[in-house]
Design a protein around this motif. Structure first.
Motif, PDB file in Angstrom:
ATOM      1  N   GLY A   1       0.712  -1.359  -0.007  1.00  0.00           N
ATOM      2  CA  GLY A   1      -0.103   0.074   0.080  1.00  0.00           C
ATOM      3  C   GLY A   1       0.665   1.256   0.195  1.00  0.00           C
TER       4      GLY A   1
ATOM      5  N   SER B   1      -4.197  10.683   0.845  1.00  0.00           N
ATOM      6  CA  SER B   1      -4.293   9.621   1.463  1.00  0.00           C
ATOM      7  C   SER B   1      -3.722   8.362   1.153  1.00  0.00           C
TER       8      SER B   1
ATOM      9  N   ARG C   1      -3.555   3.713   2.521  1.00  0.00           N
ATOM     10  CA  ARG C   1      -3.844   2.818   3.587  1.00  0.00           C
ATOM     11  C   ARG C   1      -3.023   1.692   3.236  1.00  0.00           C
TER      12      ARG C   1
ATOM     13  N   SER D   1      -1.475  -1.964   4.454  1.00  0.00           N
ATOM     14  CA  SER D   1      -1.818  -3.386   4.831  1.00  0.00           C
ATOM     15  C   SER D   1      -0.780  -4.209   5.283  1.00  0.00           C
TER      16      SER D   1
ATOM     17  N   PHE E   1      -3.995   9.484  11.545  1.00  0.00           N
ATOM     18  CA  PHE E   1      -3.461   8.086  11.167  1.00  0.00           C
ATOM     19  C   PHE E   1      -4.544   7.142  11.774  1.00  0.00           C
ATOM     20  N   THR E   2      -4.972   6.320  11.409  1.00  0.00           N
ATOM     21  CA  THR E   2      -6.018   5.400  12.169  1.00  0.00           C
ATOM     22  C   THR E   2      -5.479   3.746  12.066  1.00  0.00           C
TER      23      THR E   2
ATOM     24  N   TYR F   1      -4.120  -2.854   9.497  1.00  0.00           N
ATOM     25  CA  TYR F   1      -4.077  -1.729   8.361  1.00  0.00           C
ATOM     26  C   TYR F   1      -3.631  -0.484   9.241  1.00  0.00           C
TER      27      TYR F   1
ATOM     28  N   GLN G   1      -4.512   3.540   8.095  1.00  0.00           N
ATOM     29  CA  GLN G   1      -5.044   4.439   7.083  1.00  0.00           C
ATOM     30  C   GLN G   1      -4.477   5.793   7.392  1.00  0.00           C
TER      31      GLN G   1
ATOM     32  N   ASN H   1      -4.186   9.744   6.561  1.00  0.00           N
ATOM     33  CA  ASN H   1      -4.807  10.602   5.933  1.00  0.00           C
ATOM     34  C   ASN H   1      -4.160  12.137   6.018  1.00  0.00           C
TER      35      ASN H   1
END
Length: 124
Positions: free
Chosen positions: A8, A17, A19, A21, A68-69, A80, A82, A84
């Motif tokens: 990713g 953004s 993501r 993995s 970030f998440t 993951y 994520q 942004n």
């Protein structure tokens, strides 16, 4: 044989953004916490996000909080990240790591298994 495979990463412009993995094999994923670490050229490796083995605890570095998440899907043996509102300062190689019964800690010594990393480059 335990394997963690990140994907990713890529080259994006500031504000975009991505993501990431991390697919795990060779271990019981549901009993392992997941951490995402990064290392930029000339800098020490730092943890940017972590999630506990049960998924109930997450931790973030101040520099990425709110952007970030981290999450996990035990059915897919996948973690993951994520990301942004990416900034040039986020440019680094990102590594995922798995730690047996890790509680969302951000200390590298709590993680026994590491992936090979994926490059994230953010242009201004």
């Amino acid at each position: 044989q335990v394997q963690l495979v990140e994907s990713g990463g890529g080259l994006v412009q500031a504000g975009a953004s991505l993501r990431l993995s991390c697919v795990a094999s060779g271990l019981t994923f549901s009993t392992h916490g997941v951490g995402w670490f990064r290392q930029a050229p000339g800098k020490e490796r730092e943890c940017v996000a972590a999630i506990s083995w049960a998924g109930g605890t997450t931790s973030y570095a101040d520099s990425v909080k709110g952007r970030f998440t981290i999450s996990r899907d035990n059915a897919k043996n996948t973690g993951y990240l994520q990301m942004n509102s990416l900034e040039p300062e986020d440019t680094a190689i990102y590594y995922c790591a798995a730690g047996f019964l890790a509680q969302g800690t951000m200390t590298s010594r709590d993680y026994q298994h590491w992936g090979q990393g994926t490059q994230v480059t953010v242009s201004s």
